[in-house]
Design a protein around this motif. Structure first.
Motif, PDB file in Angstrom:
ATOM      1  N   ASP A  42       0.827  -1.199   0.000  1.00  0.00           N
ATOM      2  CA  ASP A  42       0.000   0.000   0.000  1.00  0.00           C
ATOM      3  C   ASP A  42       0.865   1.255   0.000  1.00  0.00           C
ATOM      4  N   LEU A  43       0.279   2.339  -0.477  1.00  0.00           N
ATOM      5  CA  LEU A  43       0.812   3.685  -0.294  1.00  0.00           C
ATOM      6  C   LEU A  43      -0.098   4.365   0.714  1.00  0.00           C
ATOM      7  N   VAL A  44       0.466   4.926   1.771  1.00  0.00           N
ATOM      8  CA  VAL A  44      -0.321   5.529   2.841  1.00  0.00           C
ATOM      9  C   VAL A  44       0.096   6.982   3.031  1.00  0.00           C
ATOM     10  N   TRP A  45      -0.897   7.877   3.006  1.00  0.00           N
ATOM     11  CA  TRP A  45      -0.657   9.297   3.265  1.00  0.00           C
ATOM     12  C   TRP A  45      -0.689   9.517   4.782  1.00  0.00           C
ATOM     13  N   VAL A  46       0.358  10.132   5.304  1.00  0.00           N
ATOM     14  CA  VAL A  46       0.524  10.287   6.745  1.00  0.00           C
ATOM     15  C   VAL A  46       0.329  11.750   7.128  1.00  0.00           C
ATOM     16  N   GLY A  47      -0.794  12.061   7.709  1.00  0.00           N
ATOM     17  CA  GLY A  47      -1.091  13.421   8.103  1.00  0.00           C
ATOM     18  C   GLY A  47      -0.167  13.925   9.200  1.00  0.00           C
ATOM     19  N   GLY A  48       0.307  15.141   9.060  1.00  0.00           N
ATOM     20  CA  GLY A  48       1.135  15.775  10.080  1.00  0.00           C
ATOM     21  C   GLY A  48       2.616  15.491   9.980  1.00  0.00           C
ATOM     22  N   ALA A  49       3.020  14.528   9.146  1.00  0.00           N
ATOM     23  CA  ALA A  49       4.447  14.229   8.971  1.00  0.00           C
ATOM     24  C   ALA A  49       5.029  15.199   7.942  1.00  0.00           C
ATOM     25  N   HIS A  50       5.038  16.466   8.314  1.00  0.00           N
ATOM     26  CA  HIS A  50       5.381  17.525   7.364  1.00  0.00           C
ATOM     27  C   HIS A  50       6.879  17.588   7.070  1.00  0.00           C
ATOM     28  N   ALA A  51       7.183  17.867   5.808  1.00  0.00           N
ATOM     29  CA  ALA A  51       8.529  18.244   5.384  1.00  0.00           C
ATOM     30  C   ALA A  51       8.409  19.598   4.699  1.00  0.00           C
ATOM     31  N   TYR A  52       9.516  20.336   4.684  1.00  0.00           N
ATOM     32  CA  TYR A  52       9.503  21.708   4.172  1.00  0.00           C
ATOM     33  C   TYR A  52      10.613  21.867   3.139  1.00  0.00           C
ATOM     34  N   HIS A  53      10.217  22.033   1.892  1.00  0.00           N
ATOM     35  CA  HIS A  53      11.167  22.158   0.789  1.00  0.00           C
ATOM     36  C   HIS A  53      11.728  23.571   0.753  1.00  0.00           C
ATOM     37  N   GLN A  54      13.048  23.684   0.932  1.00  0.00           N
ATOM     38  CA  GLN A  54      13.708  24.981   0.916  1.00  0.00           C
ATOM     39  C   GLN A  54      13.756  25.533  -0.512  1.00  0.00           C
ATOM     40  N   TYR A  55      13.556  26.817  -0.618  1.00  0.00           N
ATOM     41  CA  TYR A  55      13.469  27.453  -1.932  1.00  0.00           C
ATOM     42  C   TYR A  55      14.790  27.358  -2.703  1.00  0.00           C
TER      43      TYR A  55
END
Length: 290
Positions: free
Chosen positions: A195-208
């Motif tokens: 399965d592919l599971v979307w995990v709410g709240g496991a945020h990552a932040y892509h630097q510009y």
């Protein structure tokens, strides 16, 4: 933690590594350039030099996973060199892995604006605005993706148990250079029974960092890797970019195969620079260091 990095994104990667310092996480950095990897305190660096066609992102992720598993990792977390981990990323990936041990886990990614320098939890919380093309469940909620969403998999931020990694077979090393290796990985999940599971709240932040839309500098890679993918799976990945190149007159569809029209991608008209978020909007593709 497994991170692919190179000289082009070394500054971003160092920010990520600094954010993880003191977390107790074993950090494996996979250096993709020809030159030897730099020595970074607290990071186990391994070297996967480029192949004949460019950086070997697929081989790099596979090598990083092997190193982490050999070191006794119980969970493999892959984070793009450009990305900062959110304060709950590791905890929520761990919780999700306990609930869905046979799944590939993906958290939401926010693209930070140009000039953003914050790294504290409060600063990141204010900036949180996950990319709209991906699901964004509530914090702590896990949502199993239907098969039709597997193409939305992004290698920017994901996690798997070692057992699940072995079942997946890892990334196909047929791909070198820019594009399609992560869409190929996602296409293998269904046949592998994962399965592919979307995990709410496991945020990552892509630097510009600046980029172009479409990515003209990667035209050759995109055509080559898209062709490999189509031969394996029967459909074209990166369709948004292919359509944009075609609209600009740089490629054409000949007997069902995309071919380059211009000799050199630098001869093609360039789009104005835009944020990485704009480049990836709706294209269904995550890329490593560029």
């Amino acid at each position: 933690m497994v991170t692919l990095f190179s000289a082009a994104r070394l500054g971003h990667a160092l920010n990520q590594m600094a954010a993880l310092k003191g977390s107790g996480v074993r950090h494996v950095g996979v250096w993709l350039d020809e030159a030897e990897a730099p020595t970074i305190e607290g990071v186990t660096s391994i070297h996967v030099p480029p192949g004949a066609a460019g950086m070997r992102l697929a081989a790099g992720r596979n090598a990083g996973a092997r190193a982490a598993i050999d070191a006794g990792a119980e969970l493999l977390v892959f984070l793009d060199a450009d990305c900062l981990p959110g304060p709950e990323l590791l905890r929520l990936y761990g919780t999700a892995a306990a609930q869905h041990p046979g799944a590939v886990l993906c958290g939401p990614v926010t693209y930070l604006a140009e000039g953003f320098q914050g790294q504290t939890p409060d600063e990141l919380a204010v900036a949180t605005a996950p990319h709209p093309a991906r699901p964004n469940p509530a914090a702590g909620e896990c949502v199993v993706a239907p098969a039709g969403q597997h193409a939305l998999f992004w290698s920017l931020s994901f996690a798997v148990t070692p057992a699940t990694w072995m079942l997946s077979g890892g990334f196909s090393e047929l791909y070198e250079g820019y594009g399609a290796e992560d869409t190929d990985f996602a296409a293998r999940l269904g046949p592998a029974g994962l399965d592919l599971v979307w995990v709410g709240g496991a945020h990552a932040y892509h630097q510009y960092h600046p980029t172009s839309t479409p990515p003209w500098q990667h035209l050759d890679d995109i055509l080559r890797n898209a062709g490999i993918f189509r031969r394996r799976w029967g459909w074209w990945p990166m369709q948004g970019w292919l359509d944009a190149f075609a609209a600009a007159g740089a490629i054409e569809l000949v007997d069902g195969v995309w071919r380059q029209v211009v000799e050199d991608a630098s001869d093609a008209p360039e789009s104005p620079e835009s944020s990485a978020a704009g480049t990836r909007q709706g294209l269904g593709l995550g890329i490593g260091p560029t």
